[in-house]
Design an enzyme around this catalytic site. Sequence first.
Site, short mmCIF file in Angstrom:
data_model
loop_
_atom_site.label_atom_id
_atom_site.label_comp_id
_atom_site.label_asym_id
_atom_site.label_seq_id
_atom_site.Cartn_x
_atom_site.Cartn_y
_atom_site.Cartn_z
N ARG A 60 5.31 5.79 13.61
CA ARG A 60 5.26 6.47 12.31
C ARG A 60 4.82 7.92 12.48
O ARG A 60 3.92 8.22 13.27
CB ARG A 60 4.28 5.75 11.39
N HIS A 100 0.83 -1.20 0.00
CA HIS A 100 0.00 0.00 0.00
C HIS A 100 0.86 1.26 0.00
O HIS A 100 2.06 1.21 0.29
CB HIS A 100 -0.91 0.01 1.23
N ASP A 133 0.55 5.02 1.96
CA ASP A 133 -0.17 5.43 3.17
C ASP A 133 -1.32 6.40 2.87
O ASP A 133 -1.15 7.39 2.15
CB ASP A 133 0.80 6.08 4.18
N HIS A 170 4.59 0.28 -0.11
CA HIS A 170 5.41 -0.51 0.82
C HIS A 170 4.60 -1.67 1.38
O HIS A 170 3.36 -1.68 1.32
CB HIS A 170 6.01 0.36 1.93
#
Length: 322
Positions: free
Chosen positions: A274, A107, A109, A257
């Site tokens: 994150r 995906h 983000d 990623h």
Amino acid sequence: MGYKHIEVKQVSGFIGAEISSVDLSRPLSEDQVQEIRKALLKWKVVFFRNQNIDHAAQVEFTSRFGEVTFAHPLGEPEPVPGFPQLKPVDRKLYERQYGFRTGGPWHTDVTAAINPPAASVLRAVNVPSFGGDTQWSNLVAAYEGLSAPLRALADTLKAEHRFNGGGYQPRNNKFDERIAVNPLASIHPVVRVHPETGERALFVNPGFVSRIVDVSPQESKLLLELFFNQVTKPAYTTRFRWNNGDIAFWDNRATVHLAPQDLDRLDVERLLYRTTITGDVPVGVDGSRSEVVHGEAFSAEVPSVFKQKADSKEVQAVLSSN
Ligand SMILES: O=C(O)CCC(=O)C(=O)O
Ligand SMILES: [Fe+2]
């Protein structure tokens, strides 16, 4: 080559570089920031080894490259108290809260938002001694690897991205409840012109793309199979073996990623944090901009679904300054 304030070492054929000779626990000079940005734009994901910085330093580092967003448009999982920008990537927490361990499909983000994050920063705090690698793929290389007729076709297409419409399986839990309250969805060009480099990227990802618009369902399915295949080709990827203290910084406009798939059956801890940088609205080859289907833009603003949460004590803890 071409760097005076940092060292940059390419790690794979099409994507990824390791940056050294920089200490992220100390304020970066403007020259260092510029060179890191240059390396990021070229290599799409850059890695910093053995930094061991704290939450505040991660937010500070991220802020040198743009506006730091709220942790997640759904406020799930709960950000860290006092650090509304930090999204825990925590297997134990996910398991406790949502009953699943897997990191999901390839995906980019938050592409369900009208303005997906420009970049993401992930910091390893407690990673297992084996496994748990993350992979990234270069969407510019993927686009350039298509034949000319396919590139020309892709240039004209648009795709719908939504939280619950792509490759993530329904989980019947708190996360799905949040999505139901705020079914974030947007239509983005299949080929996105990068706002800083001008490069064309094949901006589709198996995690969030639900369909190609204006074509038949069967055409959509087959086209997506082809595009998903292209963006996840091993040739365009790099793979990162984490140690505690390592940091990955990726251009979310030009990559997909994949969270690790090898730990699903294992009872090991894995904790990272994150942060993301507010992105702009994607623009296609013909200059047209993405369109909102549902939901608000994703930025430093506290998302309204998070503010509306019943348990305001948790919300207060997250939002209280440290
Ligand atoms: O767990 C990982 O390695 C990656 C998780 C992820 O997709 C993210 O932090 O955006
Ligand atoms: Fe991700």
